[in-house]
Scaffold this motif. Structure first.
Motif, PDB file in Angstrom:
ATOM      1  N   UNK A 115       0.830  -1.214   0.000  1.00 32.78           N
ATOM      2  CA  UNK A 115       0.000   0.000   0.000  1.00 32.78           C
ATOM      3  C   UNK A 115       0.860   1.257   0.000  1.00 32.78           C
ATOM      4  N   UNK A 116       1.935   1.229   0.774  1.00 32.02           N
ATOM      5  CA  UNK A 116       2.831   2.389   0.827  1.00 32.02           C
ATOM      6  C   UNK A 116       3.531   2.603  -0.517  1.00 32.02           C
ATOM      7  N   UNK A 117       3.934   1.523  -1.163  1.00 28.86           N
ATOM      8  CA  UNK A 117       4.562   1.643  -2.484  1.00 28.86           C
ATOM      9  C   UNK A 117       3.598   2.248  -3.494  1.00 28.86           C
ATOM     10  N   UNK A 118       2.351   1.814  -3.458  1.00 31.97           N
ATOM     11  CA  UNK A 118       1.357   2.349  -4.391  1.00 31.97           C
ATOM     12  C   UNK A 118       1.067   3.814  -4.086  1.00 31.97           C
ATOM     13  N   UNK A 119       0.974   4.163  -2.806  1.00 27.54           N
ATOM     14  CA  UNK A 119       0.761   5.579  -2.453  1.00 27.54           C
ATOM     15  C   UNK A 119       1.915   6.442  -2.966  1.00 27.54           C
ATOM     16  N   UNK A 120       3.141   5.918  -2.859  1.00 25.11           N
ATOM     17  CA  UNK A 120       4.300   6.663  -3.332  1.00 25.11           C
ATOM     18  C   UNK A 120       4.245   6.836  -4.853  1.00 25.11           C
ATOM     19  N   UNK A 121       3.852   5.782  -5.550  1.00 28.19           N
ATOM     20  CA  UNK A 121       3.741   5.864  -7.005  1.00 28.19           C
ATOM     21  C   UNK A 121       2.632   6.823  -7.433  1.00 28.19           C
ATOM     22  N   UNK A 122       1.528   6.814  -6.690  1.00 27.53           N
ATOM     23  CA  UNK A 122       0.410   7.699  -7.030  1.00 27.53           C
ATOM     24  C   UNK A 122       0.799   9.167  -6.932  1.00 27.53           C
ATOM     25  N   UNK A 123       1.756   9.487  -6.073  1.00 24.76           N
ATOM     26  CA  UNK A 123       2.201  10.868  -5.903  1.00 24.76           C
ATOM     27  C   UNK A 123       3.229  11.272  -6.952  1.00 24.76           C
ATOM     28  N   UNK A 124       3.720  10.312  -7.720  1.00 25.37           N
ATOM     29  CA  UNK A 124       4.719  10.594  -8.743  1.00 25.37           C
ATOM     30  C   UNK A 124       4.053  10.847 -10.088  1.00 25.37           C
ATOM     31  N   UNK A 125       4.868  11.170 -11.102  1.00 28.83           N
ATOM     32  CA  UNK A 125       4.330  11.399 -12.439  1.00 28.83           C
ATOM     33  C   UNK A 125       3.793  10.120 -13.071  1.00 28.83           C
ATOM     34  N   UNK A 126       4.081   8.987 -12.449  1.00 29.36           N
ATOM     35  CA  UNK A 126       3.635   7.706 -12.978  1.00 29.36           C
ATOM     36  C   UNK A 126       2.269   7.286 -12.437  1.00 29.36           C
ATOM     37  N   UNK A 127       1.755   8.026 -11.467  1.00 32.15           N
ATOM     38  CA  UNK A 127       0.554   7.603 -10.753  1.00 32.15           C
ATOM     39  C   UNK A 127      -0.663   7.363 -11.623  1.00 32.15           C
ATOM     40  N   UNK A 128      -0.851   8.190 -12.650  1.00 30.04           N
ATOM     41  CA  UNK A 128      -2.053   8.082 -13.475  1.00 30.04           C
ATOM     42  C   UNK A 128      -2.037   6.863 -14.389  1.00 30.04           C
ATOM     43  N   UNK A 129      -0.910   6.141 -14.434  1.00 28.28           N
ATOM     44  CA  UNK A 129      -0.804   4.991 -15.323  1.00 28.28           C
ATOM     45  C   UNK A 129      -0.914   3.658 -14.593  1.00 28.28           C
ATOM     46  N   UNK A 130      -1.068   3.698 -13.269  1.00 30.00           N
ATOM     47  CA  UNK A 130      -1.115   2.460 -12.502  1.00 30.00           C
ATOM     48  C   UNK A 130      -2.297   1.589 -12.909  1.00 30.00           C
ATOM     49  N   UNK A 131      -3.482   2.179 -13.016  1.00 26.05           N
ATOM     50  CA  UNK A 131      -4.669   1.398 -13.361  1.00 26.05           C
ATOM     51  C   UNK A 131      -4.557   0.796 -14.748  1.00 26.05           C
ATOM     52  N   UNK A 132      -4.086   1.572 -15.721  1.00 26.68           N
ATOM     53  CA  UNK A 132      -3.927   1.063 -17.081  1.00 26.68           C
ATOM     54  C   UNK A 132      -2.929  -0.088 -17.122  1.00 26.68           C
ATOM     55  N   UNK A 133      -1.830   0.050 -16.409  1.00 33.16           N
ATOM     56  CA  UNK A 133      -0.814  -1.002 -16.433  1.00 33.16           C
ATOM     57  C   UNK A 133      -1.337  -2.262 -15.758  1.00 33.16           C
ATOM     58  N   UNK A 134      -2.067  -2.094 -14.663  1.00 35.12           N
ATOM     59  CA  UNK A 134      -2.674  -3.250 -14.005  1.00 35.12           C
ATOM     60  C   UNK A 134      -3.627  -3.959 -14.964  1.00 35.12           C
ATOM     61  N   UNK A 135      -4.462  -3.194 -15.632  1.00 41.34           N
ATOM     62  CA  UNK A 135      -5.484  -3.757 -16.503  1.00 41.34           C
ATOM     63  C   UNK A 135      -4.894  -4.443 -17.725  1.00 41.34           C
ATOM     64  N   UNK A 136      -3.962  -3.794 -18.405  1.00 38.81           N
ATOM     65  CA  UNK A 136      -3.496  -4.266 -19.697  1.00 38.81           C
ATOM     66  C   UNK A 136      -2.302  -5.204 -19.637  1.00 38.81           C
ATOM     67  N   UNK A 137      -1.589  -5.207 -18.523  1.00 37.43           N
ATOM     68  CA  UNK A 137      -0.389  -6.026 -18.421  1.00 37.43           C
ATOM     69  C   UNK A 137      -0.474  -7.043 -17.280  1.00 37.43           C
TER      70      UNK A 137
END
Length: 205
Positions: free
Chosen positions: A78-100
């Motif tokens: 959860x902490x890793x995901x929160x950190x990623x969400x605050x970065x420029x990569x955050x908006x791509x987490x859902x797409x990457x989960x879904x498509x990959x």
């Protein structure tokens, strides 16, 4: 509930909406109008090489293979995901989960079902659905709990993935026709949840 599902439900599955189409591939030297999309592709590649994301990816694949989370691992994820969400990569987490990531995990599920033949396959599908719905899905929701406010929830994306990447590939209609006895209750539940107008989107995240 009886085999009355067989003639209609598999056809109805094909009428339902599916995942968004994957982004097109772009040239290495995009024109100016392509820059926003080129930037999105570059950031998605950065996400796949992120050490924080790699820990999430490893945990999720392990869950799909039947493993569980270690003590305190959920908090770290959860902490890793929160950190990623605050970065420029955050908006791509859902797409990457879904498509990959989800596609890779559900491939293991599909292969397990395809190893069986004939009427036995419907029993295996029932067992696989039980495990997915009661174990895998809640764990995915817990891991990606920090991801809020998306068009589709992690739960909805995962259920749509099971429908599109497992059921449609194992030819559900043929399996239902092969069933010589009353359908297992798990299969009835699965059909009610995944059919049009079902409860796919009604359960909490």
């Amino acid at each position: 509930m009886t085999r009355g599902f067989a003639p209609i439900l598999p056809i109805e599955f094909h009428k339902m909406g599916s995942f968004r189409k994957p982004r097109p591939r772009f040239m290495s030297s995009p024109v100016l109008s392509d820059l926003p999309r080129f930037q999105a592709t570059r950031q998605t590649l950065q996400l796949s090489s992120s050490s924080a994301w790699n820990s999430v990816q490893t945990a999720v694949i392990n869950v799909f293979k039947g493993g569980g989370l270690q003590s305190n691992e959920l908090y770290a994820l959860n902490e890793n995901i929160r950190r990623l969400l605050k970065s420029e990569l955050g908006s791509f987490i859902t797409d990457y989960f879904q498509n990959q990531l989800l596609a890779k995990g559900l491939f293991f599920v599909e292969e397990k079902i395809k190893l069986c033949e004939g009427e036995n396959r419907i029993e295996v599908l029932a067992e696989v659905w039980d495990h997915f719905f009661t174990e895998t899905l809640p764990t995915l929701q817990a891991i990606f709990y920090p991801v809020q406010g998306q068009e589709l929830t992690i739960r909805q994306i995962s259920l749509l993935g099971f429908r599109d990447l497992v059921l449609l590939k194992v030819k559900l209609g043929d399996l239902l026709l092969l069933a010589q006895s009353k359908l297992p209750s798990s299969i009835v539940q699965m059909l009610l949840i995944l059919q049009p107008g079902g409860t796919l989107g009604s359960d909490p995240r």
